[in-house]
Motif scaffolding. Structure first.
Motif, PDB file in Angstrom:
ATOM      1  N   ALA A   5     -54.195 -74.685  30.571  1.00 12.58           N
ATOM      2  CA  ALA A   5     -54.977 -74.547  31.799  1.00 12.58           C
ATOM      3  C   ALA A   5     -54.209 -75.073  33.004  1.00 12.58           C
ATOM      4  O   ALA A   5     -54.238 -74.475  34.092  1.00 12.58           O
ATOM      5  CB  ALA A   5     -56.308 -75.286  31.656  1.00 12.58           C
ATOM      6  N   ALA A   6     -53.506 -76.199  32.824  1.00 13.29           N
ATOM      7  CA  ALA A   6     -52.714 -76.752  33.914  1.00 13.29           C
ATOM      8  C   ALA A   6     -51.619 -75.781  34.344  1.00 13.29           C
ATOM      9  O   ALA A   6     -51.386 -75.560  35.541  1.00 13.29           O
ATOM     10  CB  ALA A   6     -52.107 -78.085  33.489  1.00 13.29           C
ATOM     11  N   TYR A   7     -50.944 -75.194  33.377  1.00 15.98           N
ATOM     12  CA  TYR A   7     -49.884 -74.222  33.664  1.00 15.98           C
ATOM     13  C   TYR A   7     -50.436 -73.048  34.475  1.00 15.98           C
ATOM     14  O   TYR A   7     -49.864 -72.664  35.503  1.00 15.98           O
ATOM     15  CB  TYR A   7     -49.296 -73.742  32.344  1.00 15.98           C
ATOM     16  N   ARG A   8     -51.547 -72.502  34.060  1.00  9.84           N
ATOM     17  CA  ARG A   8     -52.111 -71.340  34.737  1.00  9.84           C
ATOM     18  C   ARG A   8     -52.622 -71.695  36.127  1.00  9.84           C
ATOM     19  O   ARG A   8     -52.490 -70.905  37.073  1.00  9.84           O
ATOM     20  CB  ARG A   8     -53.220 -70.721  33.880  1.00  9.84           C
ATOM     21  N   THR A   9     -53.190 -72.884  36.268  1.00  6.25           N
ATOM     22  CA  THR A   9     -53.661 -73.327  37.585  1.00  6.25           C
ATOM     23  C   THR A   9     -52.491 -73.518  38.542  1.00  6.25           C
ATOM     24  O   THR A   9     -52.536 -73.101  39.708  1.00  6.25           O
ATOM     25  CB  THR A   9     -54.461 -74.631  37.451  1.00  6.25           C
ATOM     26  N   LEU A  10     -51.433 -74.127  38.060  1.00 13.10           N
ATOM     27  CA  LEU A  10     -50.271 -74.374  38.918  1.00 13.10           C
ATOM     28  C   LEU A  10     -49.600 -73.076  39.366  1.00 13.10           C
ATOM     29  O   LEU A  10     -49.070 -72.998  40.486  1.00 13.10           O
ATOM     30  CB  LEU A  10     -49.267 -75.263  38.181  1.00 13.10           C
ATOM     31  N   LEU A  11     -49.641 -72.049  38.532  1.00 13.33           N
ATOM     32  CA  LEU A  11     -49.003 -70.781  38.903  1.00 13.33           C
ATOM     33  C   LEU A  11     -49.669 -70.108  40.092  1.00 13.33           C
ATOM     34  O   LEU A  11     -49.099 -69.174  40.669  1.00 13.33           O
ATOM     35  CB  LEU A  11     -48.971 -69.829  37.712  1.00 13.33           C
ATOM     36  N   THR A  12     -50.841 -70.585  40.491  1.00 14.04           N
ATOM     37  CA  THR A  12     -51.451 -70.060  41.711  1.00 14.04           C
ATOM     38  C   THR A  12     -50.673 -70.483  42.947  1.00 14.04           C
ATOM     39  O   THR A  12     -50.911 -69.955  44.037  1.00 14.04           O
ATOM     40  CB  THR A  12     -52.914 -70.529  41.849  1.00 14.04           C
ATOM     41  N   HIS A  13     -49.741 -71.433  42.786  1.00 14.25           N
ATOM     42  CA  HIS A  13     -48.922 -71.899  43.905  1.00 14.25           C
ATOM     43  C   HIS A  13     -47.488 -71.363  43.842  1.00 14.25           C
ATOM     44  O   HIS A  13     -46.597 -71.897  44.505  1.00 14.25           O
ATOM     45  CB  HIS A  13     -48.910 -73.425  43.949  1.00 14.25           C
ATOM     46  N   GLY A  14     -47.243 -70.349  43.033  1.00 12.27           N
ATOM     47  CA  GLY A  14     -45.924 -69.727  43.018  1.00 12.27           C
ATOM     48  C   GLY A  14     -45.349 -69.591  41.629  1.00 12.27           C
ATOM     49  O   GLY A  14     -45.887 -70.135  40.656  1.00 12.27           O
TER      50      GLY A  14
END
Length: 216
Positions: free
Chosen positions: A146-155
């Protein structure tokens, strides 16, 4: 996804792992936090070995020296709150890194299924950078995913390293299904199973509580 189990090597890291597991030592929360931090420092050194380097010149009092220096633009990301000491250990080594923080917690949805909810994210742009997501306990793998997917919203990072203190085969299997092939998972140790409450066995207990005290 590549998996690196650092406990397969003989190093000082194993002493720190022993101490954070020990019920005789866990009562000292300051020592527990410091050991998690030291694990982060050792792991950061290991991760640094696979980064991109280039020779740079530096002026000394007696001449010019060439030194191979990391070229990656590093972003360190962690899940609040348990991840903070491990994050600090990485930051002690990657002291020029940018930083990202996010929340993640488990809840049971209306279908009776366990899910991860993230309600907070503070992150720089990630495009073209090297992203390190650090979280001490990799139990089910759901929080890390979930952290990985959330962070990918920033690039879109250039590469991604997932770093944990203790992981499990269940979590590794989930991440291997969900992560791209070029992601690397670094574990200081891998334990065999989870109990009915999804705690790692033998593990060490609740890392957040041991670091910062019990929560309601």
């Amino acid at each position: 996804m590549k998996v690196v189990n650092l406990s397969e090597q003989n190093s000082l890291l194993n002493q720190y792992i022993k101490e954070i597991r020990s019920v005789a030592i866990q009562g000292d929360s300051m020592r527990f936090r410091r050991n998690i931090e030291r694990i982060g420092e050792v792991m950061a050194m290991e991760v640094s070995r696979v980064m991109d380097y280039a020779a740079e010149e530096v002026q000394t009092p007696l001449g010019i020296a060439q030194v191979p220096v990391i070229q990656d633009k590093v972003v360190l990301a962690t899940v609040l709150r348990a991840g903070l000491p491990l994050h600090q250990g990485f930051l002690n080594m990657f002291d020029h890194a940018e930083n990202a923080f996010l929340s993640a917690y488990r809840r049971v949805n209306e279908q009776g299924e366990l899910e991860i909810v993230s309600e907070y994210l503070a992150s720089p742009a990630l495009d073209g950078k090297t992203l390190l997501i650090v979280d001490p306990m990799l139990a089910t793998g759901m929080s890390m995913d979930a952290a990985y997917r959330t962070l990918l919203t920033h690039g879109q990072p250039k590469c991604v390293h997932l770093c944990c203190t203790i992981g499990t085969p269940d979590a590794i299997a989930l991440l291997q299904r969900e992560m791209p092939d070029d992601v690397t998972l670094w574990c200081a140790a891998i334990d065999p199973k989870l109990n009915e409450k999804k705690y790692i066995v033998p593990g060490l207990g609740d890392a957040g509580d041991l670091c910062f005290g019990e929560k309601l």
